[in-house]
Design a protein around this motif. Structure first.
Motif, PDB file in Angstrom:
ATOM      1  N   ARG A 340       0.821  -1.220   0.000  1.00 57.78           N
ATOM      2  CA  ARG A 340       0.000   0.000   0.000  1.00 57.78           C
ATOM      3  C   ARG A 340       0.858   1.273   0.000  1.00 57.78           C
ATOM      4  NH1 ARG A 340      -4.580  -0.288   4.483  1.00 57.78           N
ATOM      5  NH2 ARG A 340      -2.742   0.131   5.743  1.00 57.78           N
ATOM      6  N   PRO A 341       1.622   1.479  -1.086  1.00 54.22           N
ATOM      7  CA  PRO A 341       2.484   2.670  -1.125  1.00 54.22           C
ATOM      8  C   PRO A 341       1.677   3.959  -1.257  1.00 54.22           C
ATOM      9  CG  PRO A 341       2.483   1.583  -3.255  1.00 54.22           C
ATOM     10  CD  PRO A 341       1.709   0.692  -2.325  1.00 54.22           C
ATOM     11  N   ASN A 342       2.214   5.038  -0.706  1.00 57.37           N
ATOM     12  CA  ASN A 342       1.641   6.371  -0.910  1.00 57.37           C
ATOM     13  C   ASN A 342       2.203   7.034  -2.155  1.00 57.37           C
ATOM     14  OD1 ASN A 342       2.122   6.421   2.511  1.00 57.37           O
ATOM     15  ND2 ASN A 342       0.075   6.500   1.649  1.00 57.37           N
ATOM     16  N   ILE A 343       3.440   6.672  -2.511  1.00 55.87           N
ATOM     17  CA  ILE A 343       4.129   7.279  -3.659  1.00 55.87           C
ATOM     18  C   ILE A 343       4.769   6.169  -4.479  1.00 55.87           C
ATOM     19  CG2 ILE A 343       5.956   8.862  -4.381  1.00 55.87           C
ATOM     20  CD1 ILE A 343       5.632  10.262  -1.634  1.00 55.87           C
ATOM     21  N   VAL A 344       4.520   6.183  -5.788  1.00 56.27           N
ATOM     22  CA  VAL A 344       5.175   5.260  -6.713  1.00 56.27           C
ATOM     23  C   VAL A 344       6.131   6.071  -7.581  1.00 56.27           C
ATOM     24  CG1 VAL A 344       4.851   3.691  -8.656  1.00 56.27           C
ATOM     25  CG2 VAL A 344       3.275   3.617  -6.730  1.00 56.27           C
ATOM     26  N   VAL A 345       7.378   5.615  -7.654  1.00 57.41           N
ATOM     27  CA  VAL A 345       8.422   6.339  -8.379  1.00 57.41           C
ATOM     28  C   VAL A 345       8.872   5.508  -9.572  1.00 57.41           C
ATOM     29  CG1 VAL A 345      10.640   7.520  -8.197  1.00 57.41           C
ATOM     30  CG2 VAL A 345       9.182   7.311  -6.178  1.00 57.41           C
ATOM     31  N   THR A 346       9.007   6.166 -10.716  1.00 57.63           N
ATOM     32  CA  THR A 346       9.559   5.524 -11.909  1.00 57.63           C
ATOM     33  C   THR A 346      10.558   6.483 -12.549  1.00 57.63           C
ATOM     34  OG1 THR A 346       7.854   6.434 -13.371  1.00 57.63           O
ATOM     35  CG2 THR A 346       7.399   4.293 -12.351  1.00 57.63           C
ATOM     36  N   TYR A 347      11.228   5.989 -13.576  1.00 55.03           N
ATOM     37  CA  TYR A 347      12.072   6.863 -14.388  1.00 55.03           C
ATOM     38  C   TYR A 347      11.596   6.726 -15.829  1.00 55.03           C
ATOM     39  CZ  TYR A 347      16.080   9.715 -15.542  1.00 55.03           C
ATOM     40  OH  TYR A 347      16.867  10.765 -15.954  1.00 55.03           O
ATOM     41  N   ASN A 348      10.915   7.753 -16.309  1.00 54.64           N
ATOM     42  CA  ASN A 348      10.228   7.748 -17.606  1.00 54.64           C
ATOM     43  C   ASN A 348       9.103   6.715 -17.615  1.00 54.64           C
ATOM     44  OD1 ASN A 348       9.801   8.808 -20.187  1.00 54.64           O
ATOM     45  ND2 ASN A 348      11.025   7.206 -21.159  1.00 54.64           N
ATOM     46  N   ALA A 392      10.570  10.484 -11.968  1.00 57.50           N
ATOM     47  CA  ALA A 392      11.780  11.242 -11.656  1.00 57.50           C
ATOM     48  C   ALA A 392      12.400  11.874 -12.902  1.00 57.50           C
ATOM     49  CB  ALA A 392      12.799  10.339 -10.964  1.00 57.50           C
ATOM     50  N   PHE A 393      12.097  11.327 -14.067  1.00 53.29           N
ATOM     51  CA  PHE A 393      12.623  11.903 -15.306  1.00 53.29           C
ATOM     52  C   PHE A 393      12.110  13.329 -15.515  1.00 53.29           C
ATOM     53  CE2 PHE A 393      12.379  12.130 -20.108  1.00 53.29           C
ATOM     54  CZ  PHE A 393      13.740  12.344 -20.281  1.00 53.29           C
ATOM     55  N   ARG A 394      10.882  13.610 -15.047  1.00 55.34           N
ATOM     56  CA  ARG A 394      10.335  14.962 -15.180  1.00 55.34           C
ATOM     57  C   ARG A 394      11.157  15.949 -14.346  1.00 55.34           C
ATOM     58  NH1 ARG A 394       5.343  15.523 -17.510  1.00 55.34           N
ATOM     59  NH2 ARG A 394       4.797  13.643 -18.664  1.00 55.34           N
ATOM     60  N   TRP A 395      11.586  15.542 -13.161  1.00 53.33           N
ATOM     61  CA  TRP A 395      12.423  16.414 -12.336  1.00 53.33           C
ATOM     62  C   TRP A 395      13.773  16.646 -13.005  1.00 53.33           C
ATOM     63  CZ3 TRP A 395      17.212  15.575 -10.135  1.00 53.33           C
ATOM     64  CH2 TRP A 395      17.655  16.546  -9.236  1.00 53.33           C
ATOM     65  N   VAL A 396      14.342  15.606 -13.583  1.00 60.15           N
ATOM     66  CA  VAL A 396      15.648  15.740 -14.241  1.00 60.15           C
ATOM     67  C   VAL A 396      15.559  16.734 -15.392  1.00 60.15           C
ATOM     68  CG1 VAL A 396      17.363  14.514 -15.637  1.00 60.15           C
ATOM     69  CG2 VAL A 396      16.470  13.464 -13.548  1.00 60.15           C
ATOM     70  N   LYS A 457      16.642  11.449  -2.339  1.00 60.40           N
ATOM     71  CA  LYS A 457      17.656  12.458  -2.045  1.00 60.40           C
ATOM     72  C   LYS A 457      17.344  13.807  -2.668  1.00 60.40           C
ATOM     73  CE  LYS A 457      22.680  13.144  -2.025  1.00 60.40           C
ATOM     74  NZ  LYS A 457      24.000  12.541  -2.344  1.00 60.40           N
ATOM     75  N   TYR A 458      16.752  13.825  -3.862  1.00 64.38           N
ATOM     76  CA  TYR A 458      16.565  15.080  -4.582  1.00 64.38           C
ATOM     77  C   TYR A 458      15.093  15.436  -4.824  1.00 64.38           C
ATOM     78  CZ  TYR A 458      21.584  14.947  -5.607  1.00 64.38           C
ATOM     79  OH  TYR A 458      22.939  14.918  -5.491  1.00 64.38           O
ATOM     80  N   VAL A 459      14.333  14.509  -5.386  1.00 65.02           N
ATOM     81  CA  VAL A 459      12.997  14.845  -5.882  1.00 65.02           C
ATOM     82  C   VAL A 459      12.003  15.057  -4.742  1.00 65.02           C
ATOM     83  CG1 VAL A 459      11.144  14.159  -7.448  1.00 65.02           C
ATOM     84  CG2 VAL A 459      13.504  13.495  -7.946  1.00 65.02           C
ATOM     85  N   ALA A 474       1.184  16.812  -5.594  1.00 64.15           N
ATOM     86  CA  ALA A 474       2.579  16.549  -5.951  1.00 64.15           C
ATOM     87  C   ALA A 474       2.717  16.110  -7.407  1.00 64.15           C
ATOM     88  CB  ALA A 474       3.151  15.482  -5.017  1.00 64.15           C
ATOM     89  N   ASP A 475       1.729  15.362  -7.931  1.00 65.36           N
ATOM     90  CA  ASP A 475       1.772  14.960  -9.350  1.00 65.36           C
ATOM     91  C   ASP A 475       1.905  16.176 -10.260  1.00 65.36           C
ATOM     92  OD1 ASP A 475       1.440  12.060  -9.521  1.00 65.36           O
ATOM     93  OD2 ASP A 475      -0.446  12.404  -8.488  1.00 65.36           O
ATOM     94  N   ASP A 476       1.094  17.195 -10.010  1.00 61.27           N
ATOM     95  CA  ASP A 476       1.088  18.377 -10.868  1.00 61.27           C
ATOM     96  C   ASP A 476       2.307  19.264 -10.619  1.00 61.27           C
ATOM     97  OD1 ASP A 476      -1.318  17.768 -12.163  1.00 61.27           O
ATOM     98  OD2 ASP A 476      -2.496  18.588 -10.515  1.00 61.27           O
ATOM     99  N   VAL A 477       2.729  19.390  -9.371  1.00 61.37           N
ATOM    100  CA  VAL A 477       3.905  20.217  -9.065  1.00 61.37           C
ATOM    101  C   VAL A 477       5.135  19.651  -9.760  1.00 61.37           C
ATOM    102  CG1 VAL A 477       5.466  20.936  -7.219  1.00 61.37           C
ATOM    103  CG2 VAL A 477       3.006  21.109  -6.895  1.00 61.37           C
ATOM    104  N   LEU A 478       5.214  18.323  -9.850  1.00 62.92           N
ATOM    105  CA  LEU A 478       6.346  17.703 -10.538  1.00 62.92           C
ATOM    106  C   LEU A 478       6.288  17.932 -12.039  1.00 62.92           C
ATOM    107  CD1 LEU A 478       8.794  15.656 -10.418  1.00 62.92           C
ATOM    108  CD2 LEU A 478       7.086  13.892 -10.911  1.00 62.92           C
ATOM    109  N   ARG A 479       5.090  17.898 -12.634  1.00 63.37           N
ATOM    110  CA  ARG A 479       4.974  17.868 -14.092  1.00 63.37           C
ATOM    111  C   ARG A 479       4.729  19.226 -14.731  1.00 63.37           C
ATOM    112  NH1 ARG A 479       3.330  13.052 -12.129  1.00 63.37           N
ATOM    113  NH2 ARG A 479       3.706  11.182 -13.376  1.00 63.37           N
ATOM    114  N   LYS A 480       4.142  20.171 -14.008  1.00 68.52           N
ATOM    115  CA  LYS A 480       3.835  21.465 -14.608  1.00 68.52           C
ATOM    116  C   LYS A 480       5.112  22.257 -14.878  1.00 68.52           C
ATOM    117  CE  LYS A 480      -0.687  21.038 -14.259  1.00 68.52           C
ATOM    118  NZ  LYS A 480      -1.549  20.877 -15.437  1.00 68.52           N
ATOM    119  N   GLY A 481       5.022  23.186 -15.830  1.00 67.89           N
ATOM    120  CA  GLY A 481       6.148  24.058 -16.110  1.00 67.89           C
ATOM    121  C   GLY A 481       6.351  25.087 -15.014  1.00 67.89           C
ATOM    122  N   SER A 482       7.527  25.686 -14.998  1.00 67.48           N
ATOM    123  CA  SER A 482       7.849  26.674 -13.960  1.00 67.48           C
ATOM    124  C   SER A 482       6.916  27.874 -14.019  1.00 67.48           C
ATOM    125  CB  SER A 482       9.300  27.137 -14.117  1.00 67.48           C
ATOM    126  OG  SER A 482      10.189  26.048 -14.032  1.00 67.48           O
ATOM    127  N   GLY A 483       6.541  28.284 -15.219  1.00 66.22           N
ATOM    128  CA  GLY A 483       5.625  29.423 -15.354  1.00 66.22           C
ATOM    129  C   GLY A 483       4.266  29.126 -14.755  1.00 66.22           C
TER     130      GLY A 483
END
Length: 677
Positions: A340-348, A392-396, A457-459, A474-483
């Motif tokens: 029952r994870p609260n957060i699932v992390v992938t890379y791309n 995590a690829f979106r953060w990179v 460590k980072y994201v 958090a989904d949207d904060v990670l994926r939305k543009g800075s503007g």
């Protein structure tokens, strides 16, 4: 028939999609319950960390009408999980020609019935020419029981508002004056009686109609992900209460699962999810590793092993050897529901891991959305109602400042985690599954370890820190543009300062051409710039040359006593009579300034080792550009109450128009020749 049955029958009659919406509510509750999130309706106060937000709907017990709510998902420090359904009336504002507010509001109340609430509000409008003087504009606020009703009314009003706006633009002030005074059919005079058919023609603007519902509630109520709250399921007015709790140094511990898959592939081909299979799924849950093997493809059983590339990145893996792909997927889904994870992390994972798992699950007879709640949304991103998907690829791409060629997982691991990961040639993976299964297993788990520790460590700290001030999940904060993030932050401040949001600027719909006949693809204005003091990357272990300003040092030295006195009172709330060594401390600071004054040119290790002005969010939203709607002219200045000869704002700034033009190509140009006779 009882009164409740009457209410239900009336609700079904008024809403053609009532049964479908009711089924969706039940489905959402079932998905949330699978991961332990059950709606809390008790009156006892609970302490919870807000982990996620989702728009939803709920049936009002008294009226049987479906109302819009926001589901807030909380976790406690003891891993207790619950959700609160917070009812809120979605709304937008409309503006009319001056003097017609009451007639329009009365007409709308009659037309749209009891589910639409109409009220007048005074808002500060930055589009008013003299808004700096405190002048406010009257708006009609239309609020609704649910977003479905809001969308219906908005759909009715939008074409009328566009038509009215275009009409007003075409009418000149002189033509309108003649129409009113000579009896012609011009614009109606302010406050005059008009027929019902003409009332809607007085609506000239619509505001805040495109704010997402869950964002709207978070802005108005100041409820942000990443903070602690005291929560009651039912408050005094049968509405849940959510009060912020100051626990800044008490960190929540959401359960994090980071996974990666390895698949078969044909030589020199990219994996095809319709024909290729998953041969390994490796994942980490809160520092513990798991590996699921598809023994139909992998030639030997794999025993439990450890992959720890650095002492701080531990990875002890439990291994399950399953007979085929069907058993592998079943094991992954079952363990997912057990963990029952609260957060699932992938890379791309948005574009490879999740689509592949979903397609293979469907082929094997599973529905991934019903099993674990994850599915693809309209933006082709894989999300769940109650579990966050952090790619995590979106953060990179957005925040790591790594060059494009160094954004794959192996390169990011070397740059950020500072170790060399296991690397395998993709064309050799299927061969290794048959001949070197243990080596392939090491490679598979290395990706899961890299993804997990990169996120932790980072994201994770970066995204959840932003969530505490930005009204998005958090989904949207990670994926939305800075503007977009800056815009959301400004919307919070604007609402609480009673400022109506300006509509997004859109250029003219008709095609625009430059003087030389080229089609203008896009245009903007360029002018103000933010410049760094010095380009480059500075490190704390490499000395840098500093040239200090003597006048500034002398001024700071003369203000030492006054500065320390103010800071003692402001920061520590300590008065001067409570300090026993004030003069000695001041003398020590002054002595330090004397040393700087004596040697203003210095070679020292810098304290700030990386100053990147371009990374500051307020600067990103400006992007050195000014939208045309922000340009002032003489007419705007004449209407401003601060228009005085000595006004400092009357400075001429060198703004330049910049446009991207469509070039002509030889194939697009046709020639015609006339034969001379």
């Amino acid at each position: 028939m009882s009164s409740k049955d009457d209410l239900l029958a009336q609700a079904v009659e008024n809403d053609a999609n009532y049964k479908e919406r009711l089924a969706l509510i039940r489905s959402n509750d079932e998905i949330d319950a699978k991961l332990g999130f059950v709606r809390y309706t008790g009156i006892q106060e609970k302490k919870g960390f807000l982990i996620n937000i989702q728009p939803s709907e709920l049936v009002d017990e008294q009226t049987k009408v479906i109302v819009s709510v926001v589901d807030y998902f909380f976790i406690s420090d003891m891993d207790e999980r619950f959700k609160i359904s917070y009812p809120f009336r979605p709304y937008f504002y409309i503006a009319t020609i001056d003097g017609f507010e009451f007639q329009v509001s009365s007409y709308l109340s009659k037309k749209y019935g009891a589910q639409t609430h109409v009220e007048h509000v005074e808002k500060e409008d930055l589009d008013l020419k003299d808004h700096l003087s405190g002048l406010q504009k009257t708006y009609i606020k239309l609020s609704f029981t649910s977003t479905v009703e809001l969308q219906k009314v908005r759909k009715d009003l939008m074409p009328l508002i566009r038509k009215n706006t275009d009409r007003i633009k075409k009418e000149s002030a002189y033509a309108d004056y003649l129409a009113r005074n000579l009896g012609g059919k011009g614009a109606a005079s302010s406050g005059a009686e008009v027929l019902d058919g003409d009332i809607l023609n007085q609506i000239v603007d619509i505001r805040e109609y495109d704010v997402p519902f869950h964002m709207r509630v978070s802005i108005d109520e100041k409820i942000f992900v990443g903070l602690w709250y005291d929560v009651k399921g039912v408050g005094p007015n049968r509405v849940p209460t959510i009060k912020k709790k100051d626990l800044a140094f008490f960190h929540a511990k959401p359960k994090v699962l980071a996974f990666d898959i390895e698949t078969t592939k044909l030589p020199l081909k990219f994996p095809d999810r319709e024909s290729d299979e998953i041969m390994m799924i490796s994942y980490m849950v809160d520092g513990r590793g798991f590996l699921i093997i598809n023994r139909e493809i992998v030639s030997a059983d794999i025993n439990a092993f450890e992959y720890t590339p650095k002492p701080e990145y531990k990875g002890e893996f439990t291994v399950w050897n399953e007979k085929d792909e069907t058993a592998l997927i079943r094991k992954f889904f079952d363990h997912f529901l057990q963990v029952r994870p609260n957060i699932v992390v992938t890379y791309n994972g948005d574009f490879f891991d999740w689509p592949f798992v979903e397609a293979r699950a469907k082929i094997r007879g599973f529905n991934m959305e019903r099993e674990i709640g994850f599915s693809k949304d309209s933006a082709d991103e894989y999300k769940s109602r109650n579990c966050i998907h952090m790619d995590a690829f979106r953060w990179v791409k957005r925040d790591s400042y790594l060059p494009v060629g160094s954004q794959n997982l192996k390169a990011v691991t070397k740059a950020k985690l500072r170790y060399d990961p296991v690397e395998v040639e993709p064309e050799l993976m299927c061969k290794m599954a048959r001949e070197q299964p243990q080596q392939l297993a090491n490679y598979s788990v290395s990706d899961a370890v890299s993804t997990y520790y990169l996120y932790m460590k980072y994201v994770h700290p970066f995204v959840f820190a932003l969530c505490t001030i930005i009204p998005l999940g958090a989904d949207d904060v990670l994926r939305k543009g800075s503007g977009t993030l800056c815009e959301a932050l400004l919307m919070v401040e604007a609402f609480h300062c009673n400022i109506v949001f300006p509509n997004k600027y859109t250029g003219p719909e008709e095609t625009k051409f430059s003087k030389d006949g080229h089609r203008v693809e896009s245009e903007t204005y360029v002018g103000g710039h933010v410049e760094a003091l010095e380009a480059g990357v500075f490190r704390a272990d490499i000395p840098a040359r500093f040239r200090l300003q003597l006048d500034a040092l002398q001024q700071l030295k003369s203000e030492v006593q006054e500065t320390l006195k103010k800071e003692l009172a402001r920061e520590f709330e300590v008065s001067l009579d409570q300090v026993v060594d004030f003069d000695e401390q001041c003398a020590e600071v002054e002595q330090a300034f004397d040393g700087l004054i004596a040697a203003p040119t210095r070679l020292e290790n810098p304290r700030i080792y990386h100053l990147d002005v371009g990374a500051m969010y307020p600067n990103i939203i400006l992007t050195n550009r000014l939208q045309p709607c922000a340009m002032v002219n003489e007419e705007i200045c004449m209407g401003c109450s601060y228009n005085k000869p000595d006004a400092e704002c009357k400075r001429t700034m060198a703004w330049e128009w910049r446009g991207e033009l469509s070039e002509y190509f030889y194939s697009e140009v046709s020639f015609s020749f006339i034969k001379k006779t």
